[in-house]
Motif scaffolding. Structure first.
Motif, short mmCIF file in Angstrom:
data_model
loop_
_atom_site.label_atom_id
_atom_site.label_comp_id
_atom_site.label_asym_id
_atom_site.label_seq_id
_atom_site.Cartn_x
_atom_site.Cartn_y
_atom_site.Cartn_z
N ALA A 29 0.81 -1.23 0.00
CA ALA A 29 0.00 0.00 0.00
C ALA A 29 0.84 1.27 0.00
CB ALA A 29 -0.93 0.00 1.21
N ILE A 33 2.96 1.01 -4.37
CA ILE A 33 2.27 1.96 -5.25
C ILE A 33 3.27 2.95 -5.84
CG2 ILE A 33 0.65 3.90 -5.26
CD1 ILE A 33 -1.01 2.27 -3.24
N ILE A 38 1.63 -1.85 -7.76
CA ILE A 38 0.19 -1.96 -7.47
C ILE A 38 -0.45 -0.61 -7.81
CG2 ILE A 38 -1.47 -2.06 -5.54
CD1 ILE A 38 -0.58 -4.78 -6.08
N GLY A 39 -1.63 -0.66 -8.41
CA GLY A 39 -2.35 0.59 -8.70
C GLY A 39 -2.99 1.14 -7.43
N ARG A 41 -5.79 2.39 -6.84
CA ARG A 41 -7.20 2.01 -6.65
C ARG A 41 -7.34 0.64 -5.96
NH1 ARG A 41 -10.08 3.59 -12.42
NH2 ARG A 41 -9.74 5.84 -12.30
N GLU A 42 -6.26 -0.13 -5.97
CA GLU A 42 -6.33 -1.47 -5.38
C GLU A 42 -6.22 -1.47 -3.86
OE1 GLU A 42 -7.08 -4.20 -7.27
OE2 GLU A 42 -7.30 -2.62 -8.78
N VAL A 43 -5.79 -0.36 -3.28
CA VAL A 43 -5.52 -0.34 -1.83
C VAL A 43 -6.69 -0.81 -0.97
CG1 VAL A 43 -4.94 1.15 0.14
CG2 VAL A 43 -3.65 1.34 -1.99
N ARG A 45 -8.86 -2.93 -1.51
CA ARG A 45 -9.18 -4.35 -1.65
C ARG A 45 -7.92 -5.23 -1.72
NH1 ARG A 45 -11.99 -3.64 -7.65
NH2 ARG A 45 -10.24 -2.61 -8.65
N LEU A 46 -6.83 -4.74 -1.16
CA LEU A 46 -5.58 -5.51 -1.19
C LEU A 46 -5.74 -6.88 -0.52
CD1 LEU A 46 -2.75 -2.90 -0.50
CD2 LEU A 46 -3.07 -4.29 -2.55
N ARG A 49 -8.91 -9.04 -2.63
CA ARG A 49 -8.74 -9.32 -4.05
C ARG A 49 -7.34 -9.85 -4.39
NH1 ARG A 49 -10.47 -5.45 -9.12
NH2 ARG A 49 -9.55 -6.72 -10.74
N HIS A 50 -6.38 -9.53 -3.56
CA HIS A 50 -5.01 -9.89 -3.90
C HIS A 50 -4.39 -10.87 -2.89
CE1 HIS A 50 -4.92 -7.09 -7.23
NE2 HIS A 50 -5.46 -6.18 -6.43
N ASN A 53 -6.77 -13.79 -1.75
CA ASN A 53 -7.09 -14.48 -3.00
C ASN A 53 -5.95 -15.40 -3.42
OD1 ASN A 53 -6.70 -14.26 -6.22
ND2 ASN A 53 -8.87 -14.32 -5.75
#
Length: 208
Positions: A29, A33, A38-39, A41-43, A45-46, A49-50, A53
């Motif tokens: 995070a 970034i 990492i984009g 916008r992904e923070v 849902r790290l 989603r990542h 997952n």
């Protein structure tokens, strides 16, 4: 901040290494970034989603396995699996220098003794990687191309675990001839983490 169902899932998957997993997510995070791994916008849902997952795939890995993670990037799934499973050894295979530098920094900070890092392409890594039982990959290539990169690392024995999206069956169908050429004995689509995550993980397992 982890809470509720996500906290329970993280505790289940990472156990005593949850603190280290939280450190890893903090790296993703922040410096992840800044360095373009990492984009932004992904923070939010790290975890879901990542990291989780990827980490739930540990349930498919045998005890004490030697794992090679091709195209590791930000350590997804390789670092997640190394955190969840102290008993396995994980070789992160990544060609881009800036990503490799970041991975070295994170692995050192987390004190992960079961991880090593190779700066090279997957198709060049057979000798350096040594004997592997499992090869993993996420967001590297469609299956038709991925088997050419990953299956040579198994040297005729073991399994590829490819984390895939929902169109995975179409990829499998398209790769049929390639799978025969590589003498894949079993190809299956598996769902893992359904008891822990709202959106479980889809994995293609190819066994040699």
């Amino acid at each position: 901040m982890l809470e509720g169902a996500l906290l329970e899932a993280a505790q289940t998957v990472f156990g005593s290494r949850l603190g280290a997993a939280e450190q890893y997510v903090a790296h993703l995070a922040s410096s992840g970034i800044v360095r373009g791994l990492i984009g932004p916008r992904e923070v939010p849902r790290l975890w879901e989603r990542h990291v989780l997952n990827c980490a739930v795939v540990e349930s498919l890995i045998p005890d004490g396995a030697r794992v090679g993670d091709v195209g590791s990037g930000a350590g997804l799934p390789g670092l997640c699996l190394a955190l969840a499973r102290p008993d396995i050894s994980v070789t992160l295979i990544e060609p881009l220098e800036r990503r490799v530098t970041w991975l070295h920094e994170v692995v050192a900070d987390l004190g992960l003794s079961n991880v090593r890092i190779l700066r090279m392409r997957g198709e060049q890594a057979k000798e350096e990687a040594g004997e592997l039982d499992v090869v993993t990959a996420r967001a590297v290539s469609a299956l038709t191309g991925l088997v050419d990169i990953t299956l040579p690392l198994l040297d005729g024995s073991g399994q590829l675990l490819a984390l895939k999206g929902r169109n995975v069956q179409a990829e499998l169908d398209k790769a049929g001839k390639k799978l025969k050429r590589w003498k894949v004995q079993d190809a299956e689509v598996l769902t893992v983490g359904q008891d822990l995550l709202e959106e479980p993980t889809t994995v293609v397992r190819l066994s040699l």
